[in-house]
Design an enzyme around this catalytic site. Structure first.
Site, PDB file in Angstrom:
ATOM      1  N   GLY A 176       2.729   2.620  -3.489  1.00 14.11           N
ATOM      2  CA  GLY A 176       1.609   2.006  -4.178  1.00 14.11           C
ATOM      3  C   GLY A 176       0.531   1.558  -3.218  1.00 14.11           C
ATOM      4  N   CYS A 177       0.021   0.343  -3.449  1.00  6.51           N
ATOM      5  CA  CYS A 177      -1.075  -0.184  -2.627  1.00  6.51           C
ATOM      6  C   CYS A 177      -0.669  -0.417  -1.182  1.00  6.51           C
ATOM      7  CB  CYS A 177      -1.587  -1.492  -3.241  1.00  6.51           C
ATOM      8  SG  CYS A 177      -2.309  -1.286  -4.888  1.00  6.51           S
ATOM      9  N   ALA A 178       0.617  -0.592  -0.916  1.00  4.06           N
ATOM     10  CA  ALA A 178       1.073  -0.810   0.469  1.00  4.06           C
ATOM     11  C   ALA A 178       1.004   0.455   1.302  1.00  4.06           C
ATOM     12  CB  ALA A 178       2.509  -1.338   0.465  1.00  4.06           C
TER      13      ALA A 178
END
Length: 380
Positions: free
Chosen positions: A137-139
């Site tokens: 995801g955003c990581a």
């Protein structure tokens, strides 16, 4: 000495403003019992506008997961190459200088990955290593930087191309009516970003240390439910509280490196939302102004998932206010709850080259040191 060079970033041509978003929520969900709460949360994001790959009328339709994924592939192939060319220009490299491509995305699926298509169509060497990352995801933006750093430590002198391609608007689900989903509809945007991590030379952030941290028992706080209609985004109301356990992880990594996380010169933080940045400012005891690059991304583009950290780094370059040797931190947060963190120092072009080693010398030395355990990237 792996250096993250200036990223290239591109956003689609279709724009939706905060007022457009609020008007749509009012018209589409007029009878929703929690509409006032959703409207207040959307306003509090501070997202002035977002960019999306389709006109809003098309975005609100759901032709099915197959059609959406086909559109994801078509848009990625249309938009990524130009961004890659600019990133290579920023790094003063050519495709045949690249030893690995890290491609991160959580908004569509391809197999083979887009990395294979890029190698075939943009003259990257056939031996270029491929590392697609799809489930962070955003990581994943932070993870891509860290894996590039790891590669350059294993093969000194190697170069890694990072690409983040996120079309969050293709994950819109008209039947998801929870407050978290309504908030997400007003928060996420689309973007493509790319950057090169050079093993030697280059101007940018020379990476010195990286690490990961997972907050226990939070795996259901940010998640996808994968159904026949595609990816359904799940966002728990506890997510904004994650900076309290993650700030100590940032402090610990800095302490281990002999740095004070409170007194750094720049901060590149994934802007999941304003509460994340406000809380991190509080728990790290850092002035809110320190997160201006991340806030700029959030205001102008929304949460563009894995591309956020690369866009924030671009803003650091564009401001031009950091001097040689300035110390900073790069961090991305995502499902898990996972933090991918890195420490680096601003380095001007040529500063690392003074050591006198060439790319080929460094790669050859790496292979001799690794013996039979590793094979060096080919050098051109």
């Amino acid at each position: 000495m792996a250096t993250l060079c200036k990223p290239a970033v591109s956003v689609p041509e279709h724009v939706i403003t905060m007022e457009d978003t609020l008007d749509l929520a009012r018209s589409l969900h007029a009878d929703h019992p929690q509409l006032p709460l959703a409207l207040r949360l959307i306003k509090n994001t501070g997202v002035a506008k977002r960019h999306i790959v389709q006109p809003i009328e098309e975005t609100l339709r759901h032709p099915g997961f197959e059609d959406r994924n086909m559109l994801y592939e078509a848009e990625a192939k249309r938009r990524v190459p130009e961004v890659v060319r600019r990133a290579l220009d920023h790094a003063e490299l050519r495709p045949d200088d690249i030893d690995m491509i890290v491609y991160v995305s959580c908004t569509g699926f391809m197999m083979p990955s887009l990395t294979a298509w890029l190698i075939n169509t943009m003259d990257f060497p056939g031996h270029t290593r491929q590392l697609p990352i799809a489930q962070l995801g955003c990581a994943a933006g932070g993870a891509a930087i860290n894996r590039a750093h790891d590669f350059c430590r294993a093969y000194p002198g190697g170069n890694v191309l990072i690409i983040a391609c996120e079309f969050c608007s293709l994950c819109y689900q008209p039947t998801d009516l929870g407050v978290g989903s309504l908030l997400s509809n007003g928060l996420f945007g689309d973007a493509v970003a790319a950057a090169v991590v050079r093993g030697t030379g280059g101007t940018g952030i020379t990476m010195e240390r990286n690490g990961s941290h997972l907050v226990p028992d939070t795996t259901d706080w940010i998640a996808y439910s994968v159904r026949a209609t595609g990816f359904h985004f799940l966002l728990d109301k506890r997510v904004p509280t994650t900076m309290e356990p993650l700030a100590p992880a940032l402090r610990t990594m800095a302490d281990q490196h002999g740095w004070d996380a409170t007194g750094l010169d720049f901060y590149i933080i994934h802007a999941g939302g304003p509460r994340i940045l406000d809380d991190l400012s509080h728990f790290l005891e850092v002035a809110p102004e320190a997160f201006r690059f991340s806030r700029g991304t959030l205001t102008e583009y929304g949460n563009i998932a894995s591309a956020v950290v690369l866009d924030a780094v671009r803003r650091l370059f564009d401001e031009g206010a950091v001097g040689d040797g300035a110390r900073g931190i790069v961090a991305g947060f995502g499902p898990g709850i996972t933090a991918e963190m890195a420490l680096g120092r601003w380095t001007r072009s040529g500063a690392t080259a003074e050591r006198g080693a060439t790319r080929g010398d460094l790669l050859e030395t790496s292979v001799r040191g690794a013996g039979s355990r590793a094979t060096a990237p080919s050098v051109r």
